[in-house]
Enzyme design. Structure first.
Site, PDB file in Angstrom:
ATOM      1  N   ARG A   1      88.352 -14.426 -97.331  1.00 45.93           N
ATOM      2  CA  ARG A   1      89.799 -14.167 -97.133  1.00 45.93           C
ATOM      3  C   ARG A   1      90.581 -15.480 -97.102  1.00 45.93           C
ATOM      4  O   ARG A   1      91.707 -15.546 -97.599  1.00 45.93           O
ATOM      5  CB  ARG A   1      90.025 -13.363 -95.834  1.00 45.93           C
ATOM      6  CG  ARG A   1      89.622 -11.897 -96.002  1.00 45.93           C
ATOM      7  CD  ARG A   1      89.497 -11.190 -94.668  1.00 45.93           C
ATOM      8  NE  ARG A   1      90.732 -11.157 -93.940  1.00 45.93           N
ATOM      9  CZ  ARG A   1      90.810 -11.144 -92.615  1.00 45.93           C
ATOM     10  NH1 ARG A   1      89.728 -11.174 -91.869  1.00 45.93           N
ATOM     11  NH2 ARG A   1      91.978 -11.100 -92.031  1.00 45.93           N
TER      12      ARG A   1
ATOM     13  N   LYS B   1      99.260 -14.723 -86.610  1.00 45.47           N
ATOM     14  CA  LYS B   1     100.496 -14.045 -87.033  1.00 45.47           C
ATOM     15  C   LYS B   1     100.683 -12.714 -86.314  1.00 45.47           C
ATOM     16  O   LYS B   1     101.769 -12.411 -85.843  1.00 45.47           O
ATOM     17  CB  LYS B   1     100.490 -13.769 -88.549  1.00 45.47           C
ATOM     18  CG  LYS B   1     100.440 -15.005 -89.420  1.00 45.47           C
ATOM     19  CD  LYS B   1     100.629 -14.667 -90.891  1.00 45.47           C
ATOM     20  CE  LYS B   1      99.586 -13.745 -91.456  1.00 45.47           C
ATOM     21  NZ  LYS B   1      98.218 -14.310 -91.506  1.00 45.47           N
TER      22      LYS B   1
ATOM     23  N   ARG C   1      87.386 -12.257 -82.701  1.00 41.55           N
ATOM     24  CA  ARG C   1      88.573 -11.408 -82.516  1.00 41.55           C
ATOM     25  C   ARG C   1      88.205  -9.952 -82.243  1.00 41.55           C
ATOM     26  O   ARG C   1      87.335  -9.383 -82.889  1.00 41.55           O
ATOM     27  CB  ARG C   1      89.427 -11.493 -83.789  1.00 41.55           C
ATOM     28  CG  ARG C   1      90.648 -10.622 -83.767  1.00 41.55           C
ATOM     29  CD  ARG C   1      91.681 -11.137 -84.686  1.00 41.55           C
ATOM     30  NE  ARG C   1      91.402 -10.857 -86.088  1.00 41.55           N
ATOM     31  CZ  ARG C   1      92.251 -11.147 -87.060  1.00 41.55           C
ATOM     32  NH1 ARG C   1      93.399 -11.715 -86.797  1.00 41.55           N
ATOM     33  NH2 ARG C   1      91.935 -10.884 -88.305  1.00 41.55           N
TER      34      ARG C   1
ATOM     35  N   ARG D   1     102.219 -11.473 -99.762  1.00 40.34           N
ATOM     36  CA  ARG D   1     101.024 -12.306 -99.876  1.00 40.34           C
ATOM     37  C   ARG D   1     100.859 -12.846-101.293  1.00 40.34           C
ATOM     38  O   ARG D   1      99.909 -13.567-101.548  1.00 40.34           O
ATOM     39  CB  ARG D   1      99.794 -11.465 -99.526  1.00 40.34           C
ATOM     40  CG  ARG D   1      99.230 -11.710 -98.113  1.00 40.34           C
ATOM     41  CD  ARG D   1      98.029 -10.801 -97.979  1.00 40.34           C
ATOM     42  NE  ARG D   1      97.073 -11.088 -96.972  1.00 40.34           N
ATOM     43  CZ  ARG D   1      97.066 -10.565 -95.753  1.00 40.34           C
ATOM     44  NH1 ARG D   1      98.063  -9.822 -95.325  1.00 40.34           N
ATOM     45  NH2 ARG D   1      96.059 -10.802 -94.936  1.00 40.34           N
TER      46      ARG D   1
ATOM     47  N   ARG E   1      86.958  -5.883 -86.371  1.00 38.25           N
ATOM     48  CA  ARG E   1      87.294  -5.452 -87.731  1.00 38.25           C
ATOM     49  C   ARG E   1      86.163  -5.782 -88.692  1.00 38.25           C
ATOM     50  O   ARG E   1      85.561  -6.844 -88.610  1.00 38.25           O
ATOM     51  CB  ARG E   1      88.572  -6.156 -88.191  1.00 38.25           C
ATOM     52  CG  ARG E   1      89.825  -5.522 -87.658  1.00 38.25           C
ATOM     53  CD  ARG E   1      91.050  -6.359 -87.897  1.00 38.25           C
ATOM     54  NE  ARG E   1      91.157  -6.909 -89.242  1.00 38.25           N
ATOM     55  CZ  ARG E   1      92.191  -7.630 -89.670  1.00 38.25           C
ATOM     56  NH1 ARG E   1      93.201  -7.865 -88.856  1.00 38.25           N
ATOM     57  NH2 ARG E   1      92.232  -8.091 -90.890  1.00 38.25           N
TER      58      ARG E   1
HETATM   59  P1  AMP Z   1      95.597  -8.473 -92.297  1.00 37.82           P
HETATM   60  O1  AMP Z   1      95.534  -7.458 -91.218  1.00 37.82           O
HETATM   61  O2  AMP Z   1      96.977  -8.980 -92.572  1.00 37.82           O
HETATM   62  O3  AMP Z   1      94.597  -9.581 -92.122  1.00 37.82           O
HETATM   63  O4  AMP Z   1      95.166  -7.708 -93.636  1.00 37.82           O
HETATM   64  C1  AMP Z   1      93.887  -7.130 -93.771  1.00 37.82           C
HETATM   65  C2  AMP Z   1      93.601  -6.813 -95.238  1.00 37.82           C
HETATM   66  O5  AMP Z   1      94.571  -5.863 -95.714  1.00 37.82           O
HETATM   67  C3  AMP Z   1      93.725  -7.986 -96.209  1.00 37.82           C
HETATM   68  O6  AMP Z   1      92.562  -8.783 -96.255  1.00 37.82           O
HETATM   69  C4  AMP Z   1      93.989  -7.247 -97.524  1.00 37.82           C
HETATM   70  O7  AMP Z   1      92.815  -6.658 -98.023  1.00 37.82           O
HETATM   71  C5  AMP Z   1      94.916  -6.120 -97.063  1.00 37.82           C
HETATM   72  N1  AMP Z   1      96.334  -6.552 -97.116  1.00 37.82           N
HETATM   73  C6  AMP Z   1      97.172  -6.691 -96.060  1.00 37.82           C
HETATM   74  N2  AMP Z   1      98.383  -7.101 -96.467  1.00 37.82           N
HETATM   75  C7  AMP Z   1      98.311  -7.228 -97.811  1.00 37.82           C
HETATM   76  C8  AMP Z   1      99.222  -7.644 -98.808  1.00 37.82           C
HETATM   77  N3  AMP Z   1     100.472  -8.022 -98.491  1.00 37.82           N
HETATM   78  N4  AMP Z   1      98.812  -7.650-100.106  1.00 37.82           N
HETATM   79  C9  AMP Z   1      97.566  -7.264-100.433  1.00 37.82           C
HETATM   80  N5  AMP Z   1      96.628  -6.882 -99.549  1.00 37.82           N
HETATM   81  C10 AMP Z   1      96.990  -6.865 -98.235  1.00 37.82           C
END
Ligand code: AMP
Length: 216
Positions: free
Chosen positions: A173, A15, A129, A90, A162
């Site tokens: 996750r 994404k 990654r 989410r 990360r």
């Molecule tokens: P991402 O970079 O989208 O993989 O997000 C990394 C982490 O940020 C996730 O595993 C959550 O802990 C937090 N996070 C990102 N977006 C959301 C969301 N919309 N709702 C809740 N937690 C989020």
């Protein structure tokens, strides 16, 4: 009319990579909730401190905190023509909140590309990654390596892995995704906004599929 695109799909399906390409091609702003959190953590803000413990464990940050952060970002003038939302919503509560936010400025979610891949593909992708420190550009040691090891092709900044891309956290996750985010597939399907895209295709083919979904 403004165009708001929600990119839906499990963690590490691509994404973020696709959102950056689409933003470049369309001129729309890319909003990544994960990147907004990571910036807040880097700046040691209150929001960052609140979010960090959830993120490190691969849990979702509570809805109220997340919704307030995205609302603040999407209300800025640069999102008036629309935005590409990556990682938000989410949960169904976040999706309802998004609908309300957009209605506030007479907008709506126009299209929801749903990028898919099997869990074993996601684990392989996440564990290889590398992310750029300056702007979050994304590389993969096998599928999309940088030209110079450890450096971002675009801005030259250092690449890092990360914390939440460790194998155990990625598996969690993915579980959280199926438990809390997967209901959004049906949420947007019944609104006739969902377009399914095979995320195991090469990056350029996923982009082509996305562009054709958006044009429709
Ligand atoms: P991402 O970079 O989208 O993989 O997000 C990394 C982490 O940020 C996730 O595993 C959550 O802990 C937090 N996070 C990102 N977006 C959301 C969301 N919309 N709702 C809740 N937690 C989020």
């Amino acid at each position: 009319m403004a165009t708001y695109i929600v990119l839906l799909g499990p963690p590490s399906v691509g994404k973020g990579t696709q959102a950056k390409i689409l933003a470049q091609k369309s001129g729309l702003i890319h909003i990544s909730s994960g990147e907004l959190f990571r910036e807040n953590i880097k700046n040691n803000s209150d929001l960052g401190q609140q979010a960090k413990s959830y993120m490190d464990k691969g849990e979702l940050v509570p809805d109220d905190v997340t919704i307030a952060m995205v609302k603040d970002r999407i209300s800025r003038p640069d999102c008036k023509e629309g935005a590409i939302l990556d990682g938000f919503p989410r949960t169904p509560v976040q999706a309802d909140a998004l609908q309300k936010m957009l209605a506030g400025f007479k907008g709506d979610v126009n299209v929801v590309p749903f990028i898919t891949a099997a869990p074993e593909v996601l684990i392989e992708r996440a564990s290889g990654r590398w992310t750029c420190r300056a702007q979050g550009h994304i590389y993969h040691q096998k599928f999309n390596p940088p030209k110079v090891a450890g450096k971002c092709d675009i801005d030259g900044s250092d690449l890092y892995q990360r914390e939440d891309d460790k194998v155990e956290t990625v598996a969690h996750r993915i579980h959280v995704y199926f438990d809390q985010t997967a209901p959004l597939v049906n949420y947007y399907r019944v609104q006739n906004k969902l377009v399914e895209i095979d995320g195991t295709q090469p990056i350029e083919c996923v982009t082509t599929s996305l562009l054709s979904a958006i044009k429709k």
